[in-house]
Motif scaffolding. Structure first.
Motif, PDB file in Angstrom:
ATOM      1  N   GLY A 165     131.221  23.504   1.374  1.00 41.13           N
ATOM      2  CA  GLY A 165     131.794  23.173   0.069  1.00 41.13           C
ATOM      3  C   GLY A 165     130.769  23.259  -1.045  1.00 41.13           C
ATOM      4  N   LEU A 166     129.545  22.809  -0.779  1.00 45.07           N
ATOM      5  CA  LEU A 166     128.490  22.896  -1.784  1.00 45.07           C
ATOM      6  C   LEU A 166     128.160  24.339  -2.126  1.00 45.07           C
ATOM      7  CD1 LEU A 166     126.326  21.516  -3.521  1.00 45.07           C
ATOM      8  CD2 LEU A 166     124.815  21.529  -1.517  1.00 45.07           C
ATOM      9  N   VAL A 167     128.069  25.182  -1.105  1.00 45.18           N
ATOM     10  CA  VAL A 167     127.800  26.603  -1.344  1.00 45.18           C
ATOM     11  C   VAL A 167     128.948  27.237  -2.136  1.00 45.18           C
ATOM     12  CG1 VAL A 167     127.470  28.837  -0.228  1.00 45.18           C
ATOM     13  CG2 VAL A 167     126.323  26.816   0.668  1.00 45.18           C
ATOM     14  N   GLY A 168     130.198  26.874  -1.811  1.00 47.09           N
ATOM     15  CA  GLY A 168     131.334  27.408  -2.545  1.00 47.09           C
ATOM     16  C   GLY A 168     131.337  26.988  -4.008  1.00 47.09           C
ATOM     17  N   VAL A 169     130.956  25.732  -4.279  1.00 49.41           N
ATOM     18  CA  VAL A 169     130.903  25.267  -5.668  1.00 49.41           C
ATOM     19  C   VAL A 169     129.817  26.003  -6.443  1.00 49.41           C
ATOM     20  CG1 VAL A 169     130.359  23.270  -7.103  1.00 49.41           C
ATOM     21  CG2 VAL A 169     131.903  23.023  -5.167  1.00 49.41           C
ATOM     22  N   VAL A 170     128.664  26.224  -5.811  1.00 43.75           N
ATOM     23  CA  VAL A 170     127.574  26.939  -6.485  1.00 43.75           C
ATOM     24  C   VAL A 170     128.005  28.379  -6.800  1.00 43.75           C
ATOM     25  CG1 VAL A 170     125.240  27.844  -6.190  1.00 43.75           C
ATOM     26  CG2 VAL A 170     125.767  25.509  -5.491  1.00 43.75           C
ATOM     27  N   ILE A 171     128.666  29.041  -5.858  1.00 41.96           N
ATOM     28  CA  ILE A 171     129.133  30.408  -6.098  1.00 41.96           C
ATOM     29  C   ILE A 171     130.169  30.435  -7.221  1.00 41.96           C
ATOM     30  CG2 ILE A 171     130.388  32.347  -5.071  1.00 41.96           C
ATOM     31  CD1 ILE A 171     129.083  31.667  -2.415  1.00 41.96           C
ATOM     32  N   ALA A 172     131.079  29.450  -7.226  1.00 42.32           N
ATOM     33  CA  ALA A 172     132.091  29.393  -8.280  1.00 42.32           C
ATOM     34  C   ALA A 172     131.461  29.184  -9.650  1.00 42.32           C
ATOM     35  CB  ALA A 172     133.092  28.283  -7.975  1.00 42.32           C
ATOM     36  N   LEU A 173     130.437  28.326  -9.726  1.00 47.28           N
ATOM     37  CA  LEU A 173     129.764  28.096 -11.006  1.00 47.28           C
ATOM     38  C   LEU A 173     129.023  29.348 -11.471  1.00 47.28           C
ATOM     39  CD1 LEU A 173     128.386  24.471 -10.486  1.00 47.28           C
ATOM     40  CD2 LEU A 173     130.359  25.200 -11.851  1.00 47.28           C
ATOM     41  N   MET A 217     129.819  32.484 -10.754  1.00 49.04           N
ATOM     42  CA  MET A 217     130.820  33.451 -11.217  1.00 49.04           C
ATOM     43  C   MET A 217     131.397  33.041 -12.564  1.00 49.04           C
ATOM     44  SD  MET A 217     132.828  34.333  -7.666  1.00 49.04           S
ATOM     45  CE  MET A 217     133.906  35.479  -8.512  1.00 49.04           C
ATOM     46  N   ALA A 218     131.596  31.727 -12.761  1.00 52.18           N
ATOM     47  CA  ALA A 218     132.111  31.262 -14.054  1.00 52.18           C
ATOM     48  C   ALA A 218     131.118  31.536 -15.175  1.00 52.18           C
ATOM     49  CB  ALA A 218     132.430  29.769 -13.969  1.00 52.18           C
ATOM     50  N   ALA A 219     129.809  31.350 -14.880  1.00 51.77           N
ATOM     51  CA  ALA A 219     128.806  31.606 -15.917  1.00 51.77           C
ATOM     52  C   ALA A 219     128.752  33.077 -16.290  1.00 51.77           C
ATOM     53  CB  ALA A 219     127.439  31.137 -15.423  1.00 51.77           C
ATOM     54  N   LEU A 238     131.390  35.342 -15.865  1.00 49.67           N
ATOM     55  CA  LEU A 238     132.671  35.846 -16.366  1.00 49.67           C
ATOM     56  C   LEU A 238     133.212  35.070 -17.558  1.00 49.67           C
ATOM     57  CD1 LEU A 238     134.441  36.396 -12.917  1.00 49.67           C
ATOM     58  CD2 LEU A 238     133.256  38.088 -14.311  1.00 49.67           C
ATOM     59  N   LEU A 239     132.560  33.972 -17.935  1.00 55.42           N
ATOM     60  CA  LEU A 239     133.115  33.150 -19.008  1.00 55.42           C
ATOM     61  C   LEU A 239     133.117  33.883 -20.344  1.00 55.42           C
ATOM     62  CD1 LEU A 239     134.309  30.364 -19.438  1.00 55.42           C
ATOM     63  CD2 LEU A 239     132.032  29.530 -20.059  1.00 55.42           C
ATOM     64  N   GLY A 240     132.143  34.759 -20.552  1.00 55.05           N
ATOM     65  CA  GLY A 240     132.101  35.490 -21.810  1.00 55.05           C
ATOM     66  C   GLY A 240     133.285  36.406 -22.001  1.00 55.05           C
ATOM     67  N   GLY A 241     133.844  36.931 -20.922  1.00 58.50           N
ATOM     68  CA  GLY A 241     134.994  37.816 -21.043  1.00 58.50           C
ATOM     69  C   GLY A 241     136.260  37.101 -21.451  1.00 58.50           C
ATOM     70  N   PHE A 242     136.380  35.794 -21.123  1.00 55.61           N
ATOM     71  CA  PHE A 242     137.579  35.047 -21.487  1.00 55.61           C
ATOM     72  C   PHE A 242     137.546  34.558 -22.931  1.00 55.61           C
ATOM     73  CE2 PHE A 242     137.408  34.652 -16.871  1.00 55.61           C
ATOM     74  CZ  PHE A 242     138.718  34.958 -16.533  1.00 55.61           C
ATOM     75  N   ARG A 243     136.409  34.670 -23.590  1.00 54.28           N
ATOM     76  CA  ARG A 243     136.311  34.215 -24.969  1.00 54.28           C
ATOM     77  C   ARG A 243     136.767  35.264 -25.970  1.00 54.28           C
ATOM     78  NH1 ARG A 243     130.227  31.582 -24.490  1.00 54.28           N
ATOM     79  NH2 ARG A 243     130.810  29.809 -23.139  1.00 54.28           N
ATOM     80  N   LEU A 244     137.067  36.467 -25.508  1.00 60.14           N
ATOM     81  CA  LEU A 244     137.513  37.519 -26.414  1.00 60.14           C
ATOM     82  C   LEU A 244     138.947  37.240 -26.856  1.00 60.14           C
ATOM     83  CD1 LEU A 244     136.097  40.641 -24.534  1.00 60.14           C
ATOM     84  CD2 LEU A 244     135.113  39.483 -26.504  1.00 60.14           C
ATOM     85  N   SER A 245     139.176  37.325 -28.148  1.00 63.47           N
ATOM     86  CA  SER A 245     140.519  37.085 -28.670  1.00 63.47           C
ATOM     87  C   SER A 245     141.444  38.262 -28.401  1.00 63.47           C
ATOM     88  CB  SER A 245     140.455  36.801 -30.173  1.00 63.47           C
ATOM     89  OG  SER A 245     139.845  37.905 -30.853  1.00 63.47           O
ATOM     90  N   GLU A 246     140.888  39.463 -28.350  1.00 64.71           N
ATOM     91  CA  GLU A 246     141.687  40.660 -28.083  1.00 64.71           C
ATOM     92  C   GLU A 246     140.805  41.695 -27.412  1.00 64.71           C
ATOM     93  OE1 GLU A 246     141.115  42.591 -32.550  1.00 64.71           O
ATOM     94  OE2 GLU A 246     143.105  42.048 -31.809  1.00 64.71           O
ATOM     95  N   ALA A 247     141.440  42.616 -26.726  1.00 62.85           N
ATOM     96  CA  ALA A 247     140.697  43.647 -26.004  1.00 62.85           C
ATOM     97  C   ALA A 247     140.012  44.588 -26.987  1.00 62.85           C
ATOM     98  CB  ALA A 247     141.645  44.436 -25.098  1.00 62.85           C
ATOM     99  N   PRO A 248     138.800  45.053 -26.657  1.00 61.62           N
ATOM    100  CA  PRO A 248     138.129  45.989 -27.563  1.00 61.62           C
ATOM    101  C   PRO A 248     138.897  47.292 -27.667  1.00 61.62           C
ATOM    102  CG  PRO A 248     136.958  45.816 -25.474  1.00 61.62           C
ATOM    103  CD  PRO A 248     138.002  44.740 -25.462  1.00 61.62           C
TER     104      PRO A 248
END
Length: 213
Positions: free
Chosen positions: A96-104, A106-108, A110-120
């Motif tokens: 579970g600890l390894v899974g949480v670290v991997i999820a964090l 990936m979130a760090a 991919l998080l920039g892609g979700f902040r786009l208001s519209e596709a380029p």
């Protein structure tokens, strides 16, 4: 909310549910089937993102080839599931600890892609070429060295898998290919001249029953 966004949430929910069932299903065959469902949902998400080439590759390669191989191996090996689940709760905290670290991580990333208001916006010239050609241009120009590195890693994995299967075993019979190449016809075939008719050997004198010599 438009139809594309609604379909994205539907396919994403199905993919997450199928991925959760992959690790919680008791039967390996059911886990493999849920993994097929997760791959199919991911392909639908790729289609919504207008990445048709990646979607069809995901369906053909993973769903059509890899998962069929997994199902064949799982059904032929008859894996003992109880033995595999023996130490599940013992190693669950570390997993579970390894899974949480991997999820964090990936979130760090991919998080920039979700902040786009519209596709380029895509240039008209790129739209004319299609995403398959654009993907090939990007891979073999900007990402050429990572592509070569991934190819080398895959080659090492293939060689390692072959080396693991070539370990000596007592219950199997194998032949040395070098000995087969060096063999000559004279070593395998010997022509012997024999007469067409061989006279029968004289019968031994056998006394009748009840008589002795």
């Amino acid at each position: 909310m438009d139809m594309t966004t609604a379909l994205f949430y539907v396919f994403s929910a199905v993919m997450l549910g199928a991925a959760f069932r992959v690790i919680t299903a008791r039967s390996p065959v059911h886990s493999a089937l849920f993994l097929v469902l997760a791959f199919a949902s991911a392909a639908c998400v790729w289609m919504l993102l207008r990445a048709e080439f990646l979607a069809i590759v995901l369906v053909l390669v993973y769903v059509g080839a890899v998962m069929v191989l997994f199902l064949f191996v799982v059904m032929m090996l008859d894996i003992n599931v109880d033995g595999l689940r023996a130490g599940f709760w013992k190693h669950f905290p570390l997993a579970g600890l390894v899974g949480v670290v991997i999820a964090l991580e990936m979130a760090a990333v991919l998080l920039g892609g979700f902040r786009l208001s519209e596709a380029p916006a895509t240039p008209p010239a790129d739209l004319a070429m299609g995403n398959t050609k654009l993907l090939g241009i990007e891979i073999y120009t900007q990402y050429l060295y990572p592509m070569q590195l991934a190819a080398v890693l895959l080659l090492i994995a293939i060689i390692a898998a072959i080396a693991l299967t070539l370990r000596p075993r007592r219950d199997t019979k194998s032949m040395n290919p070098a000995d087969q190449v060096r063999v000559k016809a004279a070593d395998r075939l010997r022509i012997v001249k024999m007469d067409a008719v061989v006279p029968a050997a004289p019968a031994a004198d056998v006394p009748p029953a009840g008589e002795t010599k």
